[in-house]
Design a protein around this motif. Structure first.
Motif, PDB file in Angstrom:
ATOM      1  N   PRO A 148      43.741  30.892  63.224  1.00  0.00           N
ATOM      2  CA  PRO A 148      44.918  30.580  62.052  1.00  0.00           C
ATOM      3  C   PRO A 148      46.146  30.786  62.632  1.00  0.00           C
ATOM      4  CG  PRO A 148      43.424  32.421  61.230  1.00  0.00           C
ATOM      5  CD  PRO A 148      42.623  32.077  62.679  1.00  0.00           C
ATOM      6  N   GLY A 149      47.105  29.996  62.410  1.00  0.00           N
ATOM      7  CA  GLY A 149      48.474  30.460  62.730  1.00  0.00           C
ATOM      8  C   GLY A 149      49.167  28.946  62.790  1.00  0.00           C
ATOM      9  N   PRO A 150      50.489  29.198  63.266  1.00  0.00           N
ATOM     10  CA  PRO A 150      51.313  27.608  63.371  1.00  0.00           C
ATOM     11  C   PRO A 150      50.886  26.681  64.396  1.00  0.00           C
ATOM     12  CG  PRO A 150      52.682  29.709  63.602  1.00  0.00           C
ATOM     13  CD  PRO A 150      51.268  30.318  63.720  1.00  0.00           C
ATOM     14  N   VAL A 151      50.140  26.915  65.446  1.00  0.00           N
ATOM     15  CA  VAL A 151      49.636  26.040  66.248  1.00  0.00           C
ATOM     16  C   VAL A 151      48.499  25.441  65.713  1.00  0.00           C
ATOM     17  CG1 VAL A 151      48.504  25.581  68.578  1.00  0.00           C
ATOM     18  CG2 VAL A 151      50.432  27.446  68.129  1.00  0.00           C
ATOM     19  N   GLY A 161      60.857  29.611  74.498  1.00  0.00           N
ATOM     20  CA  GLY A 161      60.701  30.711  74.013  1.00  0.00           C
ATOM     21  C   GLY A 161      59.529  31.664  74.123  1.00  0.00           C
ATOM     22  N   ASN A 162      58.550  31.419  73.673  1.00  0.00           N
ATOM     23  CA  ASN A 162      57.196  31.957  73.904  1.00  0.00           C
ATOM     24  C   ASN A 162      55.986  30.883  74.123  1.00  0.00           C
ATOM     25  OD1 ASN A 162      56.615  31.193  71.150  1.00  0.00           O
ATOM     26  ND2 ASN A 162      57.435  33.163  70.544  1.00  0.00           N
ATOM     27  N   LYS A 163      54.783  31.393  74.261  1.00  0.00           N
ATOM     28  CA  LYS A 163      53.666  30.708  74.617  1.00  0.00           C
ATOM     29  C   LYS A 163      53.342  29.834  73.191  1.00  0.00           C
ATOM     30  CE  LYS A 163      49.597  29.456  76.361  1.00  0.00           C
ATOM     31  NZ  LYS A 163      48.460  30.154  76.149  1.00  0.00           N
ATOM     32  N   GLU A 164      53.551  30.530  72.086  1.00  0.00           N
ATOM     33  CA  GLU A 164      53.329  29.769  70.831  1.00  0.00           C
ATOM     34  C   GLU A 164      54.179  28.604  70.640  1.00  0.00           C
ATOM     35  OE1 GLU A 164      52.158  31.351  66.861  1.00  0.00           O
ATOM     36  OE2 GLU A 164      54.587  31.135  66.457  1.00  0.00           O
ATOM     37  N   GLY A 165      55.516  28.724  70.967  1.00  0.00           N
ATOM     38  CA  GLY A 165      56.504  27.618  70.932  1.00  0.00           C
ATOM     39  C   GLY A 165      56.195  26.359  71.922  1.00  0.00           C
ATOM     40  N   LEU A 166      55.788  26.939  73.149  1.00  0.00           N
ATOM     41  CA  LEU A 166      55.132  25.889  74.111  1.00  0.00           C
ATOM     42  C   LEU A 166      53.928  24.994  73.532  1.00  0.00           C
ATOM     43  CD1 LEU A 166      55.054  24.639  76.898  1.00  0.00           C
ATOM     44  CD2 LEU A 166      53.409  26.290  77.389  1.00  0.00           C
ATOM     45  N   GLU A 167      53.092  25.723  72.735  1.00  0.00           N
ATOM     46  CA  GLU A 167      52.001  25.180  72.250  1.00  0.00           C
ATOM     47  C   GLU A 167      52.323  24.038  71.103  1.00  0.00           C
ATOM     48  OE1 GLU A 167      49.119  28.098  71.229  1.00  0.00           O
ATOM     49  OE2 GLU A 167      48.535  28.559  73.228  1.00  0.00           O
ATOM     50  N   ILE A 168      53.117  24.485  70.441  1.00  0.00           N
ATOM     51  CA  ILE A 168      53.579  23.797  69.286  1.00  0.00           C
ATOM     52  C   ILE A 168      54.419  22.433  69.585  1.00  0.00           C
ATOM     53  CG2 ILE A 168      55.087  23.477  67.303  1.00  0.00           C
ATOM     54  CD1 ILE A 168      54.373  26.502  66.613  1.00  0.00           C
TER      55      ILE A 168
END
Length: 222
Positions: free
Chosen positions: A136-139, A68-75
């Motif tokens: 801060p954030g989901p990752v 999906g996006n970079k954040e999805g990849l990192e998680i």
């Protein structure tokens, strides 16, 4: 009743769907296997769909479709690294009895995991924790969850060692875990920065000293 535009489920269409899913799963795993190694060296910030597409067996659009996006990849990377860590450190240590023996097995397993470069850049989580600690954030939350899980597992077995009389009754398990994690992390960092493999032996000796100081029988920590 037929849903307009839907293909009937036949013997040919269902296996085709399963085949696409399996290929997608294989591609996802291959991308994560590559990306987690790169991130352990370059950090999460150094990862992009474009750079991965030039190195991993997938196109940029395929990677975007998977995560999906970079954040999805990192998680996804954090969870993938967690699975590798469990297989390298936690699972082998389960052969040891709960309590002090399990704590010592975990310490030895963690040392081997870092020393043999399960991740090319040493411990994946040591590499990314400093990167996300002020982000801060989901990752950040995903990394924190793995850190708390590891600390909690160690603390549980230190507590069992206290309850079983293998450590002194007044021992604070959280304090012991703080000391052990600090020593292991230092060995990882010094081995990378100073190219000092001996840091692992010194860390094991220091952990042994800590545990004996807290009441462990030195003969149990061979």
């Amino acid at each position: 009743m037929t849903i307009r535009g839907a293909e009937p489920e036949t013997a040919t269409t269902v296996p085709s769907s399963d085949g696409r899913r399996r290929r997608g799963d294989r591609t996802r795993t291959a991308v994560l296997d590559h990306a987690v190694q790169r991130a352990s060296v370059d950090g999460l910030a150094g990862l992009t769909f474009g750079t991965l597409a030039t190195e991993a067996p997938a196109t940029k659009s395929a990677i975007a479709g998977l995560f999906g996006n970079k954040e999805g990849l990192e998680i996804a990377l954090v969870q993938h690294a967690r699975g590798i860590f469990l297989a390298a450190v936690i699972e082998p240590a389960r052969a040891a009895a709960p309590g002090l023996d399990r704590v010592w097995a975990l310490v030895q397993g963690w040392t081997a995991y870092s020393r043999t470069r399960t991740f090319a850049g040493g411990c994946f989580f040591r590499a990314v924790e400093t990167e996300v600690d002020s982000r801060p954030g989901p990752v950040h939350d995903a990394v924190v969850a793995v850190r708390r899980e590891w600390d909690g597992y160690l603390e549980h077995h230190v507590g069992l060692a206290v309850a079983g009389g293998d450590l002194a009754a007044d021992v604070d398990p959280a304090q012991v875990v703080f000391e052990l994690v600090a020593l292991l992390g230092t060995a990882n960092d010094r081995s990378l920065l100073l190219d000092d493999d001996g840091a692992y032996d010194r860390a094991l000796a220091a952990v042994r000293t800590v545990l004996v100081a807290h009441g462990a029988d030195a003969a149990r920590l061979a």
